[in-house]
Design a protein around this motif. Structure first.
Motif, PDB file in Angstrom:
ATOM      1  N   PHE A 398       0.807  -1.206   0.000  1.00  0.00           N
ATOM      2  CA  PHE A 398       0.000   0.000   0.000  1.00  0.00           C
ATOM      3  C   PHE A 398       0.846   1.266   0.000  1.00  0.00           C
ATOM      4  CE2 PHE A 398      -3.369  -2.870   1.545  1.00  0.00           C
ATOM      5  CZ  PHE A 398      -4.312  -2.569   0.583  1.00  0.00           C
ATOM      6  N   LEU A 401       2.280   1.664  -3.417  1.00  0.00           N
ATOM      7  CA  LEU A 401       1.233   2.129  -4.311  1.00  0.00           C
ATOM      8  C   LEU A 401       1.012   3.622  -4.120  1.00  0.00           C
ATOM      9  CD1 LEU A 401      -0.905   1.213  -6.328  1.00  0.00           C
ATOM     10  CD2 LEU A 401      -2.416   0.732  -4.426  1.00  0.00           C
ATOM     11  N   GLU A 402       0.984   3.990  -2.864  1.00  0.00           N
ATOM     12  CA  GLU A 402       0.732   5.394  -2.570  1.00  0.00           C
ATOM     13  C   GLU A 402       1.870   6.267  -3.076  1.00  0.00           C
ATOM     14  OE1 GLU A 402      -1.062   6.447   1.379  1.00  0.00           O
ATOM     15  OE2 GLU A 402       0.867   7.431   1.572  1.00  0.00           O
ATOM     16  N   GLU A 408      -3.410   9.079  -6.742  1.00  0.00           N
ATOM     17  CA  GLU A 408      -3.698  10.436  -6.306  1.00  0.00           C
ATOM     18  C   GLU A 408      -3.988  11.330  -7.513  1.00  0.00           C
ATOM     19  OE1 GLU A 408      -4.470  11.737  -3.680  1.00  0.00           O
ATOM     20  OE2 GLU A 408      -4.223  13.877  -4.029  1.00  0.00           O
ATOM     21  N   ARG A 411      -7.345  10.587  -8.588  1.00  0.00           N
ATOM     22  CA  ARG A 411      -8.299  11.220  -7.686  1.00  0.00           C
ATOM     23  C   ARG A 411      -8.440  12.711  -7.984  1.00  0.00           C
ATOM     24  NH1 ARG A 411      -8.413   8.941  -2.864  1.00  0.00           N
ATOM     25  NH2 ARG A 411      -6.153   8.845  -2.851  1.00  0.00           N
ATOM     26  N   LYS A 415     -11.741  14.680  -8.926  1.00  0.00           N
ATOM     27  CA  LYS A 415     -12.204  15.790  -8.103  1.00  0.00           C
ATOM     28  C   LYS A 415     -12.388  17.043  -8.933  1.00  0.00           C
ATOM     29  CE  LYS A 415     -11.000  15.077  -3.315  1.00  0.00           C
ATOM     30  NZ  LYS A 415     -10.049  15.295  -2.232  1.00  0.00           N
ATOM     31  N   ARG A 620     -14.586  16.708   6.684  1.00  0.00           N
ATOM     32  CA  ARG A 620     -15.288  15.459   6.452  1.00  0.00           C
ATOM     33  C   ARG A 620     -16.792  15.626   6.562  1.00  0.00           C
ATOM     34  NH1 ARG A 620     -13.398   9.906   5.684  1.00  0.00           N
ATOM     35  NH2 ARG A 620     -11.426  10.355   4.757  1.00  0.00           N
ATOM     36  N   HIS A 674     -17.063   8.503  -6.084  1.00  0.00           N
ATOM     37  CA  HIS A 674     -16.462   8.668  -4.766  1.00  0.00           C
ATOM     38  C   HIS A 674     -14.983   8.911  -4.978  1.00  0.00           C
ATOM     39  CE1 HIS A 674     -19.829   7.254  -2.279  1.00  0.00           C
ATOM     40  NE2 HIS A 674     -20.132   6.526  -3.325  1.00  0.00           N
ATOM     41  N   THR A 675     -14.412   9.730  -4.131  1.00  0.00           N
ATOM     42  CA  THR A 675     -12.987   9.991  -4.306  1.00  0.00           C
ATOM     43  C   THR A 675     -12.202   9.748  -3.025  1.00  0.00           C
ATOM     44  OG1 THR A 675     -13.353  12.303  -3.761  1.00  0.00           O
ATOM     45  CG2 THR A 675     -13.377  11.729  -6.077  1.00  0.00           C
ATOM     46  N   GLU A 676     -12.835   9.144  -2.038  1.00  0.00           N
ATOM     47  CA  GLU A 676     -12.134   8.954  -0.774  1.00  0.00           C
ATOM     48  C   GLU A 676     -11.015   7.931  -0.925  1.00  0.00           C
ATOM     49  OE1 GLU A 676     -15.378   8.473  -1.082  1.00  0.00           O
ATOM     50  OE2 GLU A 676     -16.222  10.260  -0.127  1.00  0.00           O
ATOM     51  N   GLY A 677     -10.124   7.987   0.042  1.00  0.00           N
ATOM     52  CA  GLY A 677      -8.965   7.102   0.021  1.00  0.00           C
ATOM     53  C   GLY A 677      -9.284   5.644  -0.237  1.00  0.00           C
ATOM     54  N   PRO A 678     -10.241   5.080   0.478  1.00  0.00           N
ATOM     55  CA  PRO A 678     -10.473   3.647   0.305  1.00  0.00           C
ATOM     56  C   PRO A 678     -11.144   3.287  -1.013  1.00  0.00           C
ATOM     57  CG  PRO A 678     -11.472   4.483   2.345  1.00  0.00           C
ATOM     58  CD  PRO A 678     -11.046   5.653   1.558  1.00  0.00           C
ATOM     59  N   VAL A 679     -11.646   4.258  -1.725  1.00  0.00           N
ATOM     60  CA  VAL A 679     -12.486   3.930  -2.878  1.00  0.00           C
ATOM     61  C   VAL A 679     -11.727   3.945  -4.198  1.00  0.00           C
ATOM     62  CG1 VAL A 679     -14.727   4.358  -3.896  1.00  0.00           C
ATOM     63  CG2 VAL A 679     -14.279   5.114  -1.585  1.00  0.00           C
TER      64      VAL A 679
ATOM     65  N   ASP B 344      -6.964  11.734   2.182  1.00  0.00           N
ATOM     66  CA  ASP B 344      -7.209  10.700   1.184  1.00  0.00           C
ATOM     67  C   ASP B 344      -5.922  10.170   0.582  1.00  0.00           C
ATOM     68  OD1 ASP B 344      -9.893  10.678   1.491  1.00  0.00           O
ATOM     69  OD2 ASP B 344     -10.285  12.134  -0.083  1.00  0.00           O
ATOM     70  N   TRP B 347      -4.174   7.707   2.777  1.00  0.00           N
ATOM     71  CA  TRP B 347      -5.021   6.679   3.359  1.00  0.00           C
ATOM     72  C   TRP B 347      -4.407   5.296   3.234  1.00  0.00           C
ATOM     73  CZ3 TRP B 347      -8.060   2.422   3.215  1.00  0.00           C
ATOM     74  CH2 TRP B 347      -9.049   2.350   4.195  1.00  0.00           C
ATOM     75  N   GLU B 352      -1.975   0.514   5.640  1.00  0.00           N
ATOM     76  CA  GLU B 352      -0.861  -0.414   5.777  1.00  0.00           C
ATOM     77  C   GLU B 352      -0.313  -0.389   7.199  1.00  0.00           C
ATOM     78  OE1 GLU B 352       2.181  -0.680   2.566  1.00  0.00           O
ATOM     79  OE2 GLU B 352       3.483  -0.024   4.187  1.00  0.00           O
TER      80      GLU B 352
END
Lengths: 792, 701
Positions: A398, A401-402, A408, A411, A415, A620, A674-679, B344, B347, B352
């Motif tokens: 993760f 990936l980030e 991002e 995203r 957005k 949020r 949706h644009t949140e982190g988990p999505v 975000d 996240w 992790e």
């Protein structure tokens, strides 16, 4: 291994190759004469493919011909003759011919560090690199989802990303003239396949030939006219019955219809000032501008500073784009530009074009260099040499990936698109997207906005029309951005892929809203690298038009008949095309006029928002409502600490976003991702499809897709039976999709799962299974082994 | 899918509800609004405080932004009863009729919000010094409920109800005994319950010997028998009454083994592979015991179970400890709070950082290895964990889900949970820590298991009869102390509470709360009269208790493709487990391997005892010196080395990108991410299909 013995040099010396030896060595040093100019003309249209190769290895081993040879073997002949002569099933397209080949090449299968593989011939043509397995026909399970153009082991030259050679366990990038030839060739493809070809058992001469051939033909800069596109178009039989219903936006009528469809025709007009590209070569022949804009002003600055219409919202607000003037230091020209712009804004700002929101995308979105850098990092995660590499990345997957930043960027595009939608839909404001050439991020954002707002663009034909409108005709430089010609690496940026990734996020989140599937998007992304379609191989309509006719002076002056990628029958059989369509898609119900009115009203009510600018919301949106409430009614001035003082624009944005997400979805209405982190996710199908470790036998979405298709079919057949119940017709046998019927054993990588796990993959490194095989040995073999009997 | 309130206790009004009247029941009626829906109290429950005109903020797809209704605080639960909105009279069934209920022990944190002060976390010790405008309930099942009080005139009510909830939660969340006591009346009241309501699926509870026999037959494990050695829990209190042990081993031989395992949890079979392998589970060897030779013989016979090879799977090496799981879960919970401040773009690394998915991956991977082991060879695989009550439960269940398609049906899955968790003695009470007995023992091992199952469901969507919704419902139910299933640490405790119960079959009859009997308890101020009759809480498996028909319909996976071919070889015909072969353990030719860190290691010392005396020496491991490539080849050139490949074996992927985050469960509290309508489209097709079929059948023309 036994492999070496097995390979008898049966195809050691094919007659054809004798001529090949020095062909590209020469080519490399061959002055790459500008073919688009006089040289091309002198050769004439039909000769173009020959010209492409210089004295390249002719089709069926023809001796290198003089530059002006006319007696080139006709493509039909190649097609028929080649296979019979060589007794192998090398499938050549019209206009394709063999350049070089090497036999006894071992194609390694990357699985658990094993050295398994298949022997065969490695072939390089002017279109692709292909591997023909010696025993390919042994397991005759024909891949069920087969691309007719690109086989399992085919790599088009444009699909090659990087080539590495392995010298004594060391990996080196291969380019240019090679002094030493590697024992192993690793080819990374742009569609994320990785091929390992072991050349250890190949004759040295052949190694030299094939390696330098592949490197040369895939890595060195090319001229436009040398694209396979042209040889194919010349040689391919006239394709008259192409059923292309996609609106191509190359005719004035297409634009008029689009204006009418979106009700934009009250305020906007199609102009034809650019006929013969008088205004700009970057602009299409026909485009749409505000009614009040005069032709003189359009002609003034080669199309810069002109607001060009993209789309109109049902409420009358429109999306426009504009090429910015280059940013220059303050001087006369810049002042002139400024004045010009002021004039333009004044013209279009007056009623009925009330407000105009200008968004300079080069400021608010990542640069093309950022995008390219992020994608290079991102794809590296999936281009895996061997599985141990893969395991290493697992634990920190993760954060890796980030750190690529690709998600991002996705995203941020989504957005930005939501923000634009908010202006158009929520505030009924016109939006003008500004970018240097209005052909990169402008395309991404404007297409995304249209996909999100207009359900027409979520149908297959609509989506294809959109890509035509905004990208192909809109002047996205596919040639440069995909670096098809390998002329300038700096121009390369996966902008279109970024768009597809964004659309994939939408498809992923709202599958029923789209007529097409993710497989469609994946296949579309692959089509970027297939040079038989003209769609993605030109920088602009102008470039395509000027290269259409092979030779304007020549007597025959026949236009090339380019194929469009939208004719999916070129690549896929009808049964395979089924996978591109979403079985769950429900067409938008056609309404009569009275109904339409009411639904429109409802639509607006659902979406329009209070335009009060006082609303504020924390990040949020958790306590927002309550605090708002209090600020207004009770506290007045007092501001709660819970409120982040963010700017109004952001507030409006989240307000709009939250409000939409709290309502039921209308799959034919506005769609906000949706644009949140988990999505925001990784486009698994595209990026993981070649990785055996990610394969799930009998799993993945394909497992349910099968069931859904079954159910849909049954529904349809039952409905039919209901309709026909009076006539005693026997319900006809269901049109089965043979590929999906035996779905139990399909893998999750299905349409692309051509890597089959041949064996029951041992999950464990079975270091002791050998022991288990012969238990008798066991007691004797190890001193430390204490017989269990002794314990007792 | 279930519109936000997953474990709401829906009490659908039965049309023309019979005038059934429990002795201690009453109907709650809002005096101010006659239209207000009533909610049914559990016997022993009484309303402490209520507030009308409360807005519940809902931001789910299928709900409106806020619902107005009445908030009740009882001694057991917090209940929100929405006023029926006028438009709900026609449509929107299910959702609008929902009551929104939180059992007090399920409340993790209470926050009162007032714009004058900061948000304040409420505890019993902290006095509420302001009138709250909003009350937020953070639930332990990841829900977040927000109630806003009406502005004017109702402040005292708001204050009172909040206070009441705080007090009730602190004091009244209580203990098992209290919850148990509350339900003591059920038995009597339910005697009149019609049988039609009891729809316990055809599953096995493993409380009776017949269930064990039945399952043994299904598995076709011929070398095994059901031993009643522990019928009175005198051998081990935490073990089930009945154990599967090798047929050849007599009970008095068997009893020799108990002392030599921690908590006397001896190796026993969980599952029998049709190819002959057996899956066993056991606690660690009891180091301080002093086994005699005969004892060791018994232990070996148990471990080898008639095979020549025994693979011991160590839990501690690769899998997280309960404490680590708890640590991850806490981090995960913090991350998933709706007001978590993680941006975000950060996240993924925050996710992790929780290591939750690492634990999930480790479990799936290990289970996959064990499943492959079982399929490849005929051997006995012993899952060994020092206590045999946490990760052994998880792994044993996962392996069976992977290997046995029956465990992927709803009834099979429920039977599996009964066998490997409930009856096998997973300390639910300690691990869930619903009553705050001891925070140290808390660890959501069961949630981890559900997450692993969800991963498999995600990867093989057509292989499971149940859906994600079902798993979420199961998860929610574990935080509702109305059920005996997840309330106790072991079967012994459960049985002690249920002493007077005639038979477990009664469970089916004694389901509660379907009917809305007018409860007088409330009006009488909740005096609780305990009368005789066996206390008896229902099982959760009767889903009709809490979930409406529509909700339960979402438990079924419309895309489920049932495996037609039975994976079980009837009567174990291919099983090598006959009595004919000499016992390898006894003849000394057996070999023991240790599965750890993904590889098999030959084991020289099986026991921590040597010659009957304890050896503190750690087990020595020897590794074969063969190179990997050679073994690979040797394996490949013998393709027939795997005896029988059952159709149903799932081989999950556990690479980074494919282990995913269970959004539907963990992010329920954060409203932006709530959605879930999409999954229903598939169900719609299935419905349409049924409808068409019916119509066609009904139309003889």
């Amino acid at each position: 291994m036994g492999g070496v013995n097995y390979v008898t040099q049966k195809r050691a010396a094919l007659p054809l190759e004798e001529t090949d030896e020095e062909s590209w060595e020469e080519l490399g040093s061959l002055p790459l004469c500008p073919l688009s100019g006089a040289a091309a003309r002198s050769w004439g249209g039909r000769e173009a493919p020959g010209a492409m190769l210089g004295k390249g290895a002719g089709g069926s081993g023809a001796k290198p011909a003089k530059p002006s040879f006319v007696s080139y073997v006709s493509p039909e002949e190649i097609n028929i003759k080649e296979p019979t002569e060589k007794e192998v099933n090398l499938h050549l397209l019209p206009g394709e011919f063999l350049l070089c080949e090497a036999s006894t090449v071992l194609k390694c299968v990357q699985e658990e560090g094993s050295n398994r593989g298949a022997y065969g011939r490695l072939i390089c043509t002017n279109f692709k690199i292909a591997f023909l397995g010696d025993e390919s026909s042994v397991d005759d399970n024909e891949p069920e989802f087969k691309n007719k153009i690109i086989g399992e082991n085919d790599i088009t030259l444009h699909c090659v990303d990087h080539i590495y050679g392995v010298y004594d366990e060391k990996k080196k990038s291969l380019f240019g003239q090679l002094k030493k030839y590697p024992e192993k060739l690793i080819i990374y493809c742009k569609d994320l396949r990785v091929f390992h070809f072991c050349l250890r058992y190949t004759k040295e001469e052949e190694v030299k030939r094939i390696v330098s051939g592949i490197v040369h033909h895939s890595q060195t800069p090319k001229l436009l006219k040398r694209l396979f596109l042209f040889s194919y178009a010349t040689a391919a039989p006239a394709n008259t019955d192409s059923q292309n219903q996609t609106v191509m936006f190359d005719a004035i009528k297409d634009w008029r219809e689009e204006l009418e469809r979106t009700k934009g025709n009250m305020k906007y007009k199609v102009v034809s000032v650019n006929e013969a590209y008088k205004v700009s070569e970057r602009l299409p022949l026909y485009f749409v501008v505000p009614m009040s804009l005069s032709e003189e002003s359009i002609l003034q600055h080669q199309g810069r500073g002109i607001p060009i219409w993209c789309w109109s919202c049902h409420n009358g607000a429109s999306l426009l784009k504009m090429s910015a003037f280059p940013k220059e230091p303050e001087d006369n020209t810049s002042q002139m530009h400024k004045n010009f712009l002021d004039g333009v804004y004044k013209t279009i700002n007056k009623p009925p074009y009330e407000v105009l929101k200008i968004d300079d995308l080069s400021n608010s979105l990542p640069s093309l260099q950022d995008i390219q850098a992020a994608y290079s990092r991102f794809k590296q995660l999936f281009l895996i040499d061997n599985s141990t590499d893969f395991w290493d990345t697992d634990v920190k997957w993760f954060s890796l990936l980030e750190s690529t930043n690709w998600l991002e960027i996705t995203r941020r595009c989504l957005k930005k698109a939501i923000e634009v939608v908010e202006y158009l839909e929520g505030q009924k404001t016109n939006v003008l997207l500004v970018e240097e050439n209005a052909s990169d991020l402008c395309c991404v954002i404007s297409s995304l906005v249209q996909v999100m707002m207009d359900s027409h663009y979520r149908t297959k034909l609509g989506f294809q029309g959109l890509i035509q409108k905004e990208w192909v005709i809109g002047g996205h430089c596919f040639l440069d951005r995909c670096n098809h010609l390998r002329q300038n690496d700096k121009e390369e940026a996966p902008v279109f892929l970024l768009f597809l990734d964004c659309v994939w996020q939408l498809v992923q989140q709202y599958p029923p809203a789209f007529e097409f599937t993710e497989t469609y998007l994946t296949v579309l992304s692959d089509s970027l690298y297939i040079p038989i379609f003209s769609t993605f191989f030109f920088n602009s309509q102008h470039q395509k038009d000027t290269n259409m006719s092979g030779d304007s002076y020549s007597a025959q002056s026949s236009h090339f008949r380019f194929l469009t990628v939208w004719d999916w029958s070129v690549q896929f059989e009808p049964k395979a095309q089924v996978l591109l369509n979403n079985p769950l898609y429900v067409e938008k119900p056609k309404l009569d006029k009275s109904q339409r009115k009411s639904t429109r009203f409802k639509h607006q009510r659902q979406l329009s928002l209070p335009l009060t600018q006082t609303k504020s919301s924390p990040k949020r949106g958790f306590f927002r409502e309550e605090t708002d409430h209090f600020i207004k009614n009770i506290l007045g001035k007092r501001i709660s600490k819970l409120i982040n003082s963010s700017d109004e624009l952001h507030n409006n944005f989240t307000e709009f976003y939250d409000s939409w997400h709290s309502k039921p979805i209308d799959f034919h209405g506005l769609l906000l991702p949706h644009t949140e982190g988990p999505v925001i996710k990784v486009w698994e199908q595209r990026y993981l499809r070649w990785i055996p470790e990610a394969q799930l036998l009998g799993g993945g979405t394909v497992a349910t897709a099968t069931k859904i298709l079954d159910m849909m079919e049954e529904v349809q057949s039952l409905q039919k039976a209901m309709d026909e119940k009076h006539s005693q017709t026997v319900p006809q046998g269901r049109e089965a999709l043979p590929m999906l019927r035996n779905s139990a054993r399909l893998s999750s990588l299905f349409p692309f799962a051509l890597l089959q796990r041949h064996s029951f993959k041992p999950v464990l490194p079975t270091s002791t299974w050998k022991d288990l095989e012969d238990e008798e040995d066991l007691a004797k073999r190890d001193d430390e082994f204490v017989d269990l009997g002794e314990v007792i | 899918m279930l519109s936000g309130s997953k474990n709401s206790f829906d009490i659908p009004q039965r049309p023309g509800g019979p005038a059934l009247r429990g002795p201690k029941s009453s109907e709650v009626k809002d005096k101010r609004n006659r239209n207000c829906l009533a909610f049914t109290c559990i016997p022993g429950e009484h309303v402490l405080e209520e507030a009308a005109h409360v807005k519940r903020i809902v931001r789910s797809r299928d709900g409106e932004e806020s619902m107005v209704g009445t908030l009740f605080c009882t001694n057991l639960r917090v209940v929100f009863v929405p006023q029926p909105a006028p438009r709900d009279a026609v449509g929107a069934p299910g959702c609008s009729a929902c009551l929104h209920v939180v059992a007090l022990p399920c409340i993790e944190r209470l926050v009162a919000v007032n714009s004058f002060t900061k948000a304040k976390v409420l505890t019993a010790s902290s006095t509420l010094k302001f009138i709250p405008e909003e009350l937020i309930l953070y639930c332990r099942d990841f829900r977040v409920l927000r109630f806003r009080f009406h502005d004017s005139g109702w402040e005292p009510r708001a204050f009172q109800v909040t206070q009441a909830i705080v007090q009730a939660q602190e004091g009244g969340g209580g203990s098992v005994a209290m919850w148990y006591g509350s339900a003591t009346l059920r038995n009597r009241e339910n005697t009149w319950l019609s049988k039609e309501e009891s729809a316990l699926p055809p599953m096995l509870l493993f409380e009776e010997t017949s269930d064990w026999e039945k399952e043994l037959r299904r598995l076709g494990a011929v070398g095994w028998r059901v031993s009643p050695a522990n019928e009175r829990f005198d051998m081990a209190t935490s073990l089930p009454k009945y154990l599967w042990v090798p047929s050849r081993l007599l009970d008095n031989e068997l009893k020799r083994a108990f002392a030599h395992f921690n908590a006397r949890r001896i190796p026993r079979m969980c599952w029998h592979h049709p190819g002959g392998s057996d899956l066993l589970r056991a606690a660690g060897f009891h180091a301080d015991s002093d086994p005699e030779k005969e004892d060791v013989r018994s232990v070996e016979a148990l471990l080898f179970a008639g095979h020549t090879q025994c693979v011991i799977v160590e839990m501690a090496d690769d899998l997280p400890s309960p404490a680590e799981i708890q640590l991850s879960a806490l981090k995960l919970r913090a991350l998933c709070l709706p007001d978590s401040s993680v941006a975000d773009e950060k996240w993924l690394s925050a996710l992790e950082g929780t290591h939750w998915l690492d634990h999930v991956r480790a479990c799936v991977r290990k289970a996959s290895e064990v499943a492959a082991l079982l399929a490849e060879r005929s051997c006995s695989v012993v899952l060994q964990e020092s206590e045999d009550r946490d990760l052994n439960c998880l792994l044993a269940s996962l392996v069976q889900i992977l290997s046995d398609s029956h465990a992927r049906t709803q009834s099979g899955f429920q039977s599996l949970l009964q066998k490997e968790w409930v009856v096998a003695g997973h300390p639910f009470q300690q691990r869930l820590n619903l009553f705050r007995d001891s925070d140290r023992e808390e660890s959501p091992v069961f949630l981890l298991f559900l997450d692993c199952t969800w991963q498999l469901l995600q990867q093989f969507p057509a292989s499971f009869e149940f859906t994600e919704t079902y798993l979420v419902a199961l998860h929610d139910s574990s935080y509702v102390p109305f059920f005996s299933t997840f309330l106790f640490n072991c079967q012994w405790e459960r049985d002690r509470r249920n002493q007077h119960r005639a038979s477990n079959q009664l469970y089916a009859l004694v389901n509660g709360w379907w009917e809305p009997p007018p409860l007088e308890i409330l009006s009488k101020g909740g005096c609780l009269v305990k009368k005789g009759g066996g206390p008896c809480l229902p099982h959760i498996w009767d889903w009709a208790l809490c979930y409406t028909t529509q909700q339960r319909a979402q438990f079924r996976n419309p895309a489920y493709a049932r495996h037609c071919s039975s994976t079980v070889v009837p009567n174990g015909s291919s099983a090598p487990l006959g009595g004919d072969k000499p016992d390898p353990a006894l003849s000394g030719s057996g070999s023991v391997y240790l599965l750890a860190k993904g590889s098999l290691l030959l084991q020289t010392h099986l026991f921590p005892w040597e010659n009957g005396s304890l050896s503190r020496k750690p087990w020595r491991r020897t590794q074969s010196s063969e190179s990997l490539g050679e073994q690979e080849r040797s394996l490949r050139c013998k393709p027939s080395s795997c005896p029988l490949q059952p159709e149903g074996l799932l081989r999950p992927a556990f690479v980074g990108p494919l282990i995913q985050f269970w959004r539907r469960c963990y992010l329920r509290g954060s409203q932006e991410v709530q959605h879930g309508l999409l999954a229903s489209t598939r169900a719609e097709i299935a419905e349409e299909l049924d409808l068409l079929r019916q119509r066609l059948a009904a139309d003889p023309e």
